[in-house]
Design an enzyme around this catalytic site. Structure first.
Site, PDB file in Angstrom:
ATOM      1  N   GLU A  12       0.817  -1.222   0.000  1.00 51.07           N
ATOM      2  CA  GLU A  12       0.000   0.000   0.000  1.00 51.07           C
ATOM      3  C   GLU A  12       0.854   1.277   0.000  1.00 51.07           C
ATOM      4  OE1 GLU A  12      -4.139  -1.660   1.953  1.00 51.07           O
ATOM      5  OE2 GLU A  12      -2.523  -1.172   3.330  1.00 51.07           O
ATOM      6  N   GLY A  78     -12.571  -4.053   1.202  1.00 49.66           N
ATOM      7  CA  GLY A  78     -13.621  -4.937   0.709  1.00 49.66           C
ATOM      8  C   GLY A  78     -14.883  -4.106   0.480  1.00 49.66           C
ATOM      9  N   MET A 172      -9.559  -2.876   7.888  1.00 52.72           N
ATOM     10  CA  MET A 172      -9.086  -3.270   9.212  1.00 52.72           C
ATOM     11  C   MET A 172      -8.272  -2.200   9.947  1.00 52.72           C
ATOM     12  SD  MET A 172      -8.064  -7.226   8.221  1.00 52.72           S
ATOM     13  CE  MET A 172      -7.766  -7.733   9.902  1.00 52.72           C
ATOM     14  N   GLU A 173      -8.234  -0.971   9.409  1.00 50.80           N
ATOM     15  CA  GLU A 173      -7.379   0.046  10.048  1.00 50.80           C
ATOM     16  C   GLU A 173      -7.987   1.449  10.147  1.00 50.80           C
ATOM     17  OE1 GLU A 173      -6.193  -1.643   7.218  1.00 50.80           O
ATOM     18  OE2 GLU A 173      -5.061  -3.220   8.245  1.00 50.80           O
ATOM     19  N   ASP A 196     -11.814  -6.486  -3.278  1.00 53.71           N
ATOM     20  CA  ASP A 196     -12.647  -7.696  -3.190  1.00 53.71           C
ATOM     21  C   ASP A 196     -14.046  -7.301  -2.701  1.00 53.71           C
ATOM     22  OD1 ASP A 196     -10.744  -7.585  -0.564  1.00 53.71           O
ATOM     23  OD2 ASP A 196     -12.765  -8.192  -0.026  1.00 53.71           O
TER      24      ASP A 196
HETATM   25  O1  OS5 Z   1      -4.796  -4.629   6.010  1.00 54.29           O
HETATM   26  C1  OS5 Z   1      -5.801  -5.615   5.866  1.00 54.29           C
HETATM   27  C2  OS5 Z   1      -7.114  -4.936   5.633  1.00 54.29           C
HETATM   28  N1  OS5 Z   1      -7.031  -4.563   4.240  1.00 54.29           N
HETATM   29  C3  OS5 Z   1      -8.292  -4.081   3.630  1.00 54.29           C
HETATM   30  C4  OS5 Z   1      -9.223  -5.164   3.146  1.00 54.29           C
HETATM   31  C5  OS5 Z   1     -10.094  -5.906   3.944  1.00 54.29           C
HETATM   32  N2  OS5 Z   1     -10.308  -5.926   5.280  1.00 54.29           N
HETATM   33  C6  OS5 Z   1     -11.243  -6.782   5.756  1.00 54.29           C
HETATM   34  N3  OS5 Z   1     -11.957  -7.621   4.964  1.00 54.29           N
HETATM   35  C7  OS5 Z   1     -11.775  -7.602   3.628  1.00 54.29           C
HETATM   36  N4  OS5 Z   1     -12.512  -8.429   2.855  1.00 54.29           N
HETATM   37  C8  OS5 Z   1     -10.820  -6.729   3.077  1.00 54.29           C
HETATM   38  N5  OS5 Z   1     -10.409  -6.491   1.813  1.00 54.29           N
HETATM   39  C9  OS5 Z   1      -9.433  -5.537   1.848  1.00 54.29           C
HETATM   40  C10 OS5 Z   1      -6.301  -5.608   3.575  1.00 54.29           C
HETATM   41  C11 OS5 Z   1      -5.605  -6.429   4.609  1.00 54.29           C
HETATM   42  C12 OS5 Z   1      -6.256  -7.793   4.691  1.00 54.29           C
HETATM   43  S1  OS5 Z   1      -5.403  -8.971   5.647  1.00 54.29           S
HETATM   44  C13 OS5 Z   1      -4.425  -9.682   4.372  1.00 54.29           C
HETATM   45  C14 OS5 Z   1      -3.357 -10.629   4.878  1.00 54.29           C
HETATM   46  C15 OS5 Z   1      -2.645 -11.233   3.711  1.00 54.29           C
HETATM   47  C16 OS5 Z   1      -1.300 -11.842   4.047  1.00 54.29           C
HETATM   48  N6  OS5 Z   1      -1.096 -12.761   4.953  1.00 54.29           N
HETATM   49  N7  OS5 Z   1       0.190 -13.098   4.912  1.00 54.29           N
HETATM   50  N8  OS5 Z   1       0.762 -12.368   3.996  1.00 54.29           N
HETATM   51  C17 OS5 Z   1      -0.128 -11.580   3.424  1.00 54.29           C
HETATM   52  C18 OS5 Z   1       2.193 -12.496   3.630  1.00 54.29           C
HETATM   53  C19 OS5 Z   1       3.078 -11.859   4.648  1.00 54.29           C
HETATM   54  C20 OS5 Z   1       3.974 -12.633   5.351  1.00 54.29           C
HETATM   55  C21 OS5 Z   1       4.807 -12.011   6.290  1.00 54.29           C
HETATM   56  C22 OS5 Z   1       4.767 -10.640   6.493  1.00 54.29           C
HETATM   57  C23 OS5 Z   1       3.876  -9.886   5.763  1.00 54.29           C
HETATM   58  C24 OS5 Z   1       3.051 -10.481   4.821  1.00 54.29           C
END
Ligand code: OS5
Length: 230
Positions: A12, A78, A172-173, A196
């Site tokens: 981001e 989302g 989520m923030e 999404d």
């Molecule tokens: O920051 C989180 C919220 N964001 C907006 C979002 C959202 N929030 C809630 N529900 C939805 N349907 C949403 N759509 C967009 C996006 C983000 C979501 S949490 C994503 C986690 C993905 C992830 N997990 N592991 N990694 C990526 C790899 C990783 C590994 C180590 C360190 C960092 C990343």
């Protein structure tokens, strides 16, 4: 003038760092903060890591430690509103916390004593975003964003959040950043591009569109910064 630009994930803020080109990196409280001078204004840029706690820490640090006087958030979200499709932009008019629940004491969802269900974003920057959208030939929807410590990938939960908070998008923030900025009297602007539809396909859609949607949002936020620098 010192402006904070924050995201939650590296994806981001990386388009913003690419555009800035050179910056000074400081490690503080488990995050990296990037300081730069851009078109006569000082910028402090960071990604917080995911969720309300990390984003609270980062927003407070940018204001209290680095001296930010305005805060702009760029990221993905989302969609709840059926009018929002992948890649579309939404500017938060106000934000709430959809997972805050002391309804057992008769309070509404999202409310705790001495808090508020909704926190309004800065009206001046929202107005400015209309001019920015026009100059970029983009449509930006204004709406309510609901925040919680959940990646929502469930139609029922999404619909409940939509109905309870009249929310158009979820993430989520933003709601926690709003609490910090409101408490510290810092004007804030939260922009999100849809990745999404918070439904059963959300994780696949998120993986596919995180980068392109994050870039859309970052480009818009940098145009906001350009206008603030004028
Ligand atoms: O920051 C989180 C919220 N964001 C907006 C979002 C959202 N929030 C809630 N529900 C939805 N349907 C949403 N759509 C967009 C996006 C983000 C979501 S949490 C994503 C986690 C993905 C992830 N997990 N592991 N990694 C990526 C790899 C990783 C590994 C180590 C360190 C960092 C990343």
């Amino acid at each position: 003038m010192k402006i904070a630009i924050m995201g939650a994930m590296p994806e981001e803020i990386s388009p913003i760092l690419e555009k800035i080109g050179s910056y000074k990196t400081t490690n503080y409280a488990g995050n990296k903060y990037y300081e730069a001078s851009y078109k006569g204004i000082d910028l402090i840029i960071a990604y917080s890591k995911i969720g309300k706690v990390f984003s609270t820490l980062t927003a407070a640090t940018m204001i209290e430690h680095f001296g930010a006087q305005k805060l702009l958030f760029s990221g993905v979200a989302g969609a709840i509103s059926p009018t929002l499709k992948v890649g579309d932009l939404i500017v938060a008019t106000k934000l709430s916390q959809h997972d805050l629940d002391i309804t057992a004491f008769g309070h509404p969802y999202g409310y705790v004593p001495e808090g508020a269900v909704f926190i309004e974003a800065d009206k001046q920057m929202i107005e400015m975003s209309k001019d920015v959208a026009k100059s970029m030939g983009k449509i930006v929807q204004e709406g309510i964003i609901a925040t919680g410590d959940q990646f929502v990938a469930n139609e029922d939960r999404k619909n409940w959040i939509g109905a309870t908070f009249n929310a158009d998008a979820l993430e989520m923030e933003g709601g926690s950043v709003a609490v910090v900025c409101n408490a510290l009297n810092i004007p804030f602007f939260i922009l999100r591009a849809i990745s999404d539809a918070a439904d059963m396909d959300a994780s696949f859609s998120f993986d596919e569109f995180l980068q392109t949607s994050a870039k859309e949002s970052a480009e818009f936020v940098m145009n906001m910064v350009d206008k603030l620098a004028d």
